[in-house]
Write an enzyme that holds these catalytic residues in place. Structure first.
Site, PDB file in Angstrom:
ATOM      1  CB  THR A 102      -0.951  -0.030   0.993  1.00 46.48           C
ATOM      2  OG1 THR A 102      -1.647  -1.084   1.127  1.00 46.48           O
ATOM      3  CG2 THR A 102      -1.713   1.258   1.362  1.00 46.48           C
ATOM      4  CE  LYS A 177      -5.183  -1.701   1.726  1.00 41.85           C
ATOM      5  NZ  LYS A 177      -3.937  -2.374   1.926  1.00 41.85           N
ATOM      6  CE  LYS A 245       2.360   1.962   4.618  1.00 41.09           C
ATOM      7  NZ  LYS A 245       1.833   0.997   3.567  1.00 41.09           N
TER       8      LYS A 245
END
Length: 295
Positions: A102, A177, A245
């Site tokens: 990701t 995502k 993150k």
């Protein structure tokens, strides 16, 4: 491409909580598999099963037709892909590079452009499903890149996931995502608040989960992470530090689009508090500790 998916030599970089299971599925399917990870001990079981260890990403790239990466942060992706010792500079012409980390949609676009300039094929293909989905090969795979490349490597992707959707051009997989992580962030707060409420009301949280999991409140997080919360099991299927993150990437992209995401902003602030308390290496279900500590 100079190979067919059936006879491709595959490289896998990043054999952590999810990557080790994913690489294992490829190895068990009979593909020649080369592996690299910064901490070699995390790849030792794969090597015992027949995978070939490579000392650097560059050496792995030179030996493989398809290279899959499942690493930590956008800066790690940039370091592994770009530069003189990176995958792009050392990959065989016609090779396919699939980043399942990701990461940043903009970085995915940069990688795709750099690959095209060298006669390589690139896909950004982040996944969802956590450690359970990786072990059971039931990951959702969200893909950005050229359709013919997706078609060519689909047999490999089908070893890893059960829901494989091509979303569009380079970067589209990463944007998808982000949608996934945005939905999870607020849902995780909802699951934790429901459990905290049940406990405060004197209910049995386990029977509450049984009652609501099959109705409109049902979700993957409720069914899979709710029981872990109740058991005090905070071992990572997905690290808090990696979720922070991801939320940061989504918030940055939203700001660029002029979009306000208050639910995501709140979730990110709560997880940052947990990280500051030393819980960054725990699983995302450890968010329940924030709520229990306030009771």
């Amino acid at each position: 491409m100079n190979y067919s998916p059936e006879n491709a030599t595959v490289g896998f970089i990043g054999t952590g909580v999810m990557g080790a299971s994913m690489a294992g599925h490829i190895l068990k399917a009979g593909y020649p598999l080369h592996v690299y990870t910064r901490t070699r001990t995390k790849a030792e079981e794969l090597v015992r099963q027949g995978a070939i260890w490579q000392e650097t990403p560059a050496e792995l790239a030179a030996a493989c037709d398809v290279i899959i990466t499942m690493i930590g942060y956008p800066q790690d992706v940039e370091a592994v892909y770009l530069g003189e010792q990176g995958l792009i500079a050392n990959a065989r012409q016609g090779s396919c590079l699939i980043d399942m980390t990701t990461s940043s949609p903009l970085l995915a676009q940069r990688i795709a452009e750099a690959c095209a300039a060298r006669g390589l094929h690139a896909l950004d293909a982040p996944v969802s499903g956590g450690d359970v989905g990786a072990r059971e090969a039931r990951l959702s795979i969200m893909i950005g890149g050229e359709e013919q490349t997706v078609t060519a490597v689909r047999p490999l992707l089908e070893l890893l996931g059960s829901n494989i959707v091509h979303q569009g051009a380079a970067g589209a997989g990463q944007h998808t995502k982000m949608c996934n992580q945005i939905a999870i962030a607020s849902n995780m707060m909802g699951v934790c608040e429901a459990i905290a409420y049940a406990q405060s009301a004197g209910l049995n949280p386990q029977t509450v989960l049984q009652a609501i999991a099959g109705g409109a409140a049902g979700s993957w997080s409720l069914a899979n992470l709710g029981p872990r919360m109740l058991a005090g099991d905070y071992e990572p299927g997905f690290y808090i530090k990696h979720f922070i993150k991801d939320m940061g990437i989504a918030l940055d992209a939203a700001r660029e689009m002029g979009l306000s995401l208050p639910g995501l902003s709140l979730a990110e602030s709560l997880y940052r508090q947990l990280a500051e308390q030393g819980l960054e290496d725990k699983g995302t279900q450890a968010l329940i500790q924030y709520y229990l500590s306030s009771q």
